[in-house]
Design a protein around this motif. Structure first.
Motif, mmCIF file in Angstrom:
data_model
loop_
_atom_site.group_PDB
_atom_site.id
_atom_site.type_symbol
_atom_site.label_atom_id
_atom_site.label_comp_id
_atom_site.label_asym_id
_atom_site.label_seq_id
_atom_site.Cartn_x
_atom_site.Cartn_y
_atom_site.Cartn_z
ATOM 1 N N ASP A 265 30.513 48.390 38.980
ATOM 2 C CA ASP A 265 30.682 49.793 38.658
ATOM 3 C C ASP A 265 30.375 49.684 37.311
ATOM 4 O OD1 ASP A 265 30.170 50.674 41.324
ATOM 5 O OD2 ASP A 265 31.648 51.152 42.000
ATOM 6 N N TYR A 266 31.333 48.692 37.000
ATOM 7 C CA TYR A 266 32.026 48.678 35.097
ATOM 8 C C TYR A 266 30.266 48.584 34.788
ATOM 9 C CZ TYR A 266 34.330 47.653 31.008
ATOM 10 O OH TYR A 266 34.434 47.476 29.828
ATOM 11 N N SER B 147 24.373 52.535 31.013
ATOM 12 C CA SER B 147 24.346 53.624 30.884
ATOM 13 C C SER B 147 24.774 54.469 29.810
ATOM 14 C CB SER B 147 24.688 54.927 31.820
ATOM 15 O OG SER B 147 24.552 53.926 32.934
ATOM 16 N N PHE B 148 25.474 53.320 29.360
ATOM 17 C CA PHE B 148 26.429 54.168 28.142
ATOM 18 C C PHE B 148 25.954 53.244 26.626
ATOM 19 C CE2 PHE B 148 30.308 56.092 29.919
ATOM 20 C CZ PHE B 148 31.091 56.242 28.470
ATOM 21 N N GLY B 149 25.273 52.098 27.282
ATOM 22 C CA GLY B 149 24.265 51.327 25.981
ATOM 23 C C GLY B 149 23.001 52.133 24.934
ATOM 24 N N MET C 87 27.998 51.424 34.093
ATOM 25 C CA MET C 87 28.664 51.966 33.236
ATOM 26 C C MET C 87 28.375 52.246 32.138
ATOM 27 S SD MET C 87 32.465 53.960 32.968
ATOM 28 C CE MET C 87 33.202 52.254 32.489
#
Ligand SMILES: Nc1nc2c(ncn2[C@@H]2O[C@H](COP(=O)(O)OP(=O)(O)OP(=O)(O)O)[C@@H](O)[C@H]2O)c(=O)[nH]1
Ligand SMILES: Nc1nc2c(ncn2[C@@H]2O[C@H](COP(=O)(O)OP(=O)(O)O)[C@@H](O)[C@H]2O)c(=O)[nH]1
Ligand SMILES: [Mg+2]
Lengths: 310, 341
Positions: B204-205, B211-213, B208
């Motif tokens: 999950d990390y 997606s933040f990248g 995330m």
């Protein structure tokens, strides 16, 4: 407010209870009104009324319970299922509710959510525009905001950030202080989130509520053009990760990222808020940002308590 | 309905260019996946099974009955006859459909029935390498099972594991994984047992972080919803940064007036960390989950006490650098060996 099955209770459970979307399939129809007190920003208590949407309940809200339902309303949120086959009936109930609201709480803000947008197959924007027009026509001269939402993407966070924004008395002051803080950190942008919902309260960028215009800001402010959906995507991502943490019985506390294109620190600002600092200058050290956050904490704590008392 | 998927081994370089599996390009192992329909037979495959290293059979967890089990056994026998060194894996799939107790019971029954049938046919099958995994696409169990399958194909696995076994005690880490960032499969882990809760959290990390990248890049991806002006803006913009992290030239600065130094992506390795509190523990001890990119596609994820991460950061970074060197050397070796084939 809204027809049965339109998704009111699902929204509430996603935004305020940190539940994943998959769990909402188990929800039954809401019986009568479910009242919830949700603490928002610590001292601001939102009194959330989730009104079951079956016809018999709606009829009673509009007649015998009319005063109870429509008195002292700060915000009315009316949810429409975008795929409804009974738009005529929905609109009729909506008009009646609008009349009730204008009679008892003429100053209430009104948000109309066109929900379950994920189910729309044709170009979503066209479908949404059509609904929006229909709703505007039905609203007469009432001031309304129409937003498209789906619980499967960030649009729900955007809509609810807009909604709570109308309830926060000092959003403009917060923005100003966040701008100062951004300057101190050499940050491109600083965003303030409410702690439990992770909804955006304020940001250092000029107009956090009308994010769609952020494209035009470029050049005038020197802020690089960023993805218009970044705030609500951040809310969505953090909420999802918070949920993963809770599954291993841990509580999410902070996050820092030094990625190719930017550096970001997400940490507690006050007891009820989180701050995210976005930096595009690679010479800035994360440790310095964290120190700045620590130093700013008291100021923001004061700001928050001042404004909420007044 | 037993299913089969075949994994092509990577023996020839020509074939490998087609490989676009789960983002596993140019990581530690190049591999190719064949996804075959239910009616596939050893004959209809069209390629000798000696070309494959692994076969994964997918069986629905509710298929305890005679017919699907027989079909599975039939295929196992045929595959083994043609290639006795082939690795056979059974994914008992859609596990989330059942309650916890039924899940374990069905899994056990499928396992038992397949093994019994095989032994009935011939006691020789006792030595067959046949592994069972419980999987579902609704959690990370599929990733975990796939990772385990993958491990048998990674020749350098013992070296990677050794590096992790050295790394962990040095920074007091109870668990560390080396993940392929895009597929979120782990390539290696240290010797301590894998607990699926921790594994899930790491997946999950990564999800995330992936997606933040691109989220706060100055040149956002063009959304279908936004109008054409977005494209015009990005080309005329004086402060665009590279959209792809693989860019090697130094990107221009984003603050227009004074030119800022920028990250040389050749030498810069992204990193991240998240701190978690255990609300149940009275001491308020907190854990940090750290992420360090090791090669272009591999990332080291480690759990460690927050006190170590915060107060002895130099130690952590030193060990990461040491670990990175080791992994990069192994990868270079593999690359070399592959080209030489
Ligand atoms: N596809 C899709 N389904 C949704 C969405 N939001 C809610 N749902 C589903 O809609 C169904 C009804 O949701 P509820 O929240 O119980 O509806 P409600 O408005 O509270 O209904 P009443 O309590 O009877 O008034 C649930 O099965 C949800 O999973 C959405 O954004 N997209
Ligand atoms: N409940 C459940 N459904 C799954 C799972 N994995 C796949 N499916 C569903 O099973 C169906 C068939 O999947 P597919 O991969 O096309 O099967 P194939 O024919 O073996 O390739 C699809 O509708 C999937 O959504 C799972 O773990 N749980
Ligand atoms: Mg409801």
């Amino acid at each position: 407010m809204g027809a049965s099955g339109s998704g009111k209770t699902s929204m509430r459970s996603l935004i305020f209870s940190n539940n994943p979307a998959s769990l909402t399939a188990r929800l039954g129809a809401t019986i009568d009104v479910e009242q919830n007190h949700v603490r928002f920003l610590g001292d601001l208590v939102l009194n959330l009324w989730d009104c079951g949407g079956q016809d018999s309940f709606m009829d009673s809200y509009l007649t015998t319970q009319r005063a109870t339902i429509f008195k002292q309303v700060g915000v009315m949120i009316y949810v429409f299922d975008v795929e409804t086959r009974e738009m005529g009936k929905d609109l009729e109930y909506y008009r009646d509710c609008l009349a009730g609201l204008q009679q008892y709480s003429p100053d209430a803000a009104i948000f109309l959510l066109v929900h379950k947008m994920d189910l729309v197959r044709e170009p979503r924007l066209t479908a949404f525009q059509r609904k929006k027009q229909e709703l505007q026509d039905a609203s007469g001269d009432a001031v309304i905001s129409v937003l498209g939402t789906s619980m499967y993407d960030e649009s729900l966070y955007k809509a609810w950030s807009n909604i709570v924004h109308t309830l926060i008395p000092n959003a403009a002051i917060l923005t100003k202080h966040l701008q100062t803080f951004a300057g101190a950190c050499n940050a491109t942008e600083v965003i303030l989130f409410e702690r439990t919902t992770f909804l955006v309260i304020a940001s250092s960028s000029p107009t956090p509520t009308s994010l769609d215009t952020s494209l035009e800001l470029e050049g005038t402010t020197g802020i690089p053009k960023l993805d218009a959906k970044r705030y609500e995507r951040t809310s969505e991502l953090i909420k999802a990760f918070k949920h993963s943490c809770s599954r291993v019985r841990e509580e999410f506390r902070s996050l820092e990222m030094e990625l190719y294109d930017f550096t970001a620190v997400l940490d507690e600002m006050t007891r009820n808020t989180y701050v995210m600092v976005i930096i595009h200058d690679p010479t800035i050290e994360i440790a310095a940002v964290k120190l700045n956050i620590r130093l700013a904490r008291r100021k923001f704590e004061e700001l928050q308590s001042d404004s909420l008392v007044s | 309905r037993p299913r089969l998927n075949g994994h092509r081994s990577s023996s020839d370089t020509v074939e490998r260019t087609k490989i676009l599996l789960l983002g596993l390009r140019s990581t530690v192992i190049p591999l190719q996946i064949w996804d075959c329909p239910a009616n596939t037979t050893v004959e209809s495959l069209g390629v000798p099974l000696s070309q494959f290293s692994t076969i994964i059979f997918v069986i629905d967890i509710r298929d305890l009955y005679n017919q699907p089990i027989s079909k599975l056994v039939e295929f196992i026998v045929a595959s083994y006859a043609e290639n006795p060194s082939i690795i056979l894996e059974v994914f008992v799939h859609k596990a989330e459909k059942l309650q916890e107790d039924d899940k374990i019971e069905n899994f056990r029954q499928i396992h038992e029935r397949v093994s019994d049938r095989l032994l009935d046919i011939s006691p020789e099958y006792e030595q067959m390498q046949l592994n069972f995994h419980l999987t579902s696409v609704y959690d990370h169990s599929l990733h975990e099972a796939f990772s385990r399958v993958l491990h048998k194909l990674i020749q350098s696995l013992p070296f990677l594991e050794e590096l992790l076994n050295v790394f962990c005690p040095n920074i007091q880490s109870p668990k560390a994984f080396l993940f392929d960032t895009r597929s979120r499969l782990y390539v290696a882990t240290d010797a301590s047992p894998v607990d699926s809760a921790t594994h899930n959290l790491c997946c999950d990390y990564l999800l995330m972080l992936n997606s933040f990248g691109p989220l706060y890049n100055p040149t956002p991806p063009i959304h279908p919803a936004t109008n054409g002006s977005a494209t015009n803006g990005s080309t005329s913009s004086t402060h665009s940064r590279p959209a792809a992290p693989s860019m090697t030239s130094a990107p221009p600065s984003i603050h227009t007036p004074q030119p800022n130094p920028t990250r040389h992506t050749d030498f810069f390795y992204p990193s991240s960390s998240t701190t978690l509190n255990a609300p149940s523990s009275p001491s308020g001890a907190s854990t940090t989950l750290s992420y360090h990119l090791i090669t272009k596609h591999l990332a080291l994820l480690a759990l460690l006490p927050s006190t170590v991460y915060e107060e002895r950061r130099g130690l952590v970074e030193y060990n990461v650098v040491f670990f990175r060197q080791g992994v990069q050397e192994i990868c270079a070796e593999e690359e070399f060996a592959r080209v030489g084939e």
